[in-house]
Design a protein around this motif. Sequence first.
Motif, PDB file in Angstrom:
ATOM      1  N   THR A 137       6.252  30.785  27.860  1.00 31.13           N
ATOM      2  CA  THR A 137       7.620  30.305  27.096  1.00 31.13           C
ATOM      3  C   THR A 137       7.807  29.771  26.396  1.00 31.13           C
ATOM      4  O   THR A 137       6.359  28.295  26.759  1.00 31.13           O
ATOM      5  N   GLU A 138       7.634  29.542  25.862  1.00 29.34           N
ATOM      6  CA  GLU A 138       7.965  28.267  24.235  1.00 29.34           C
ATOM      7  C   GLU A 138       8.912  27.836  23.666  1.00 29.34           C
ATOM      8  O   GLU A 138      10.398  28.860  23.776  1.00 29.34           O
ATOM      9  N   GLU A 139       9.896  26.616  23.542  1.00 33.34           N
ATOM     10  CA  GLU A 139      10.640  26.161  23.028  1.00 33.34           C
ATOM     11  C   GLU A 139      11.195  26.509  21.764  1.00 33.34           C
ATOM     12  O   GLU A 139      10.194  26.367  20.538  1.00 33.34           O
ATOM     13  N   THR A 140      11.716  27.250  21.238  1.00 34.28           N
ATOM     14  CA  THR A 140      11.962  27.247  19.841  1.00 34.28           C
ATOM     15  C   THR A 140      12.819  25.878  19.332  1.00 34.28           C
ATOM     16  O   THR A 140      13.148  25.896  17.951  1.00 34.28           O
ATOM     17  N   SER A 141      13.864  25.375  20.325  1.00 35.91           N
ATOM     18  CA  SER A 141      14.866  24.046  19.384  1.00 35.91           C
ATOM     19  C   SER A 141      14.767  23.590  20.540  1.00 35.91           C
ATOM     20  O   SER A 141      15.321  23.886  21.491  1.00 35.91           O
ATOM     21  N   ALA A 142      14.365  22.422  20.538  1.00 34.90           N
ATOM     22  CA  ALA A 142      14.943  21.192  21.544  1.00 34.90           C
ATOM     23  C   ALA A 142      17.228  21.079  21.589  1.00 34.90           C
ATOM     24  O   ALA A 142      16.914  20.855  22.606  1.00 34.90           O
ATOM     25  N   PHE A 143      17.510  21.645  20.618  1.00 31.05           N
ATOM     26  CA  PHE A 143      18.950  21.445  21.268  1.00 31.05           C
ATOM     27  C   PHE A 143      18.944  22.620  21.254  1.00 31.05           C
ATOM     28  O   PHE A 143      18.844  24.069  20.052  1.00 31.05           O
ATOM     29  N   GLY A 144      20.297  23.275  22.169  1.00 30.28           N
ATOM     30  CA  GLY A 144      20.776  24.598  21.776  1.00 30.28           C
ATOM     31  C   GLY A 144      22.273  23.848  21.599  1.00 30.28           C
ATOM     32  O   GLY A 144      22.724  23.396  21.238  1.00 30.28           O
ATOM     33  N   ALA A 145      23.347  24.797  22.090  1.00 31.61           N
ATOM     34  CA  ALA A 145      24.896  24.771  22.024  1.00 31.61           C
ATOM     35  C   ALA A 145      25.767  23.394  23.378  1.00 31.61           C
ATOM     36  O   ALA A 145      26.215  23.406  21.666  1.00 31.61           O
ATOM     37  N   THR A 146      24.661  22.932  23.662  1.00 33.88           N
ATOM     38  CA  THR A 146      25.220  21.615  24.339  1.00 33.88           C
ATOM     39  C   THR A 146      23.450  21.065  23.949  1.00 33.88           C
ATOM     40  O   THR A 146      22.996  21.276  24.379  1.00 33.88           O
ATOM     41  N   ALA A 147      24.100  19.841  24.044  1.00 30.63           N
ATOM     42  CA  ALA A 147      23.090  18.372  24.228  1.00 30.63           C
ATOM     43  C   ALA A 147      22.105  18.833  25.239  1.00 30.63           C
ATOM     44  O   ALA A 147      21.087  18.128  25.411  1.00 30.63           O
ATOM     45  N   CYS A 148      23.002  19.475  26.086  1.00 32.25           N
ATOM     46  CA  CYS A 148      22.191  19.077  27.316  1.00 32.25           C
ATOM     47  C   CYS A 148      21.306  19.833  27.679  1.00 32.25           C
ATOM     48  O   CYS A 148      20.524  19.945  28.333  1.00 32.25           O
TER      49      CYS A 148
END
Length: 167
Positions: A137-148
């Motif tokens: 898997t890969e991270e596409t963004s360090a930030f999602g719908a919430t900061a957690c």
Amino acid sequence: MVTATTDARSVAETVTDPELPMLTLADLGVLRDVTEEDGRVVVTITPTYSGCPAMDAMRADLIRALRAAGHERVEVRTVLHPPWSTDWISAAGRRRLAEAGIAPPGAAPRRADGPIPLTLGPTVRTVRCPRCGSADTEETSAFGATACKALRRCRACLEPFEHVKEI
């Protein structure tokens, strides 16, 4: 024998997290204690991080649930020590996250002799896809719908998913 405090605890343990509704506050590890003091129910919670915008909703939901169960006097206290950790998420909570398509966190970073050092640059971590189980898997963004949460994508099944960050 069921006491008022036991009853209050069982009610508080059913309140769900406003941002992760598949988890109760107990599953999330945010619900710290439920006691009775001077005829009122006192609920102690710890935020997942300072400034968590869901704290007001958690307080209101706890008060509403406890009052609906017949507890007229309810106080919700916030404690910051010890700070919340993703290690406090229960096994059932981790399972519910995965069932909802959200990758649960791994073990929180630790350092026995002091604070965790600041790392500048990308953090490499293996996160399994909650849909197919692949570790590719890969991270596409360090930030999602919430900061957690962070956004990730599985290279095997190509599905996007959220990951609860380790804290």
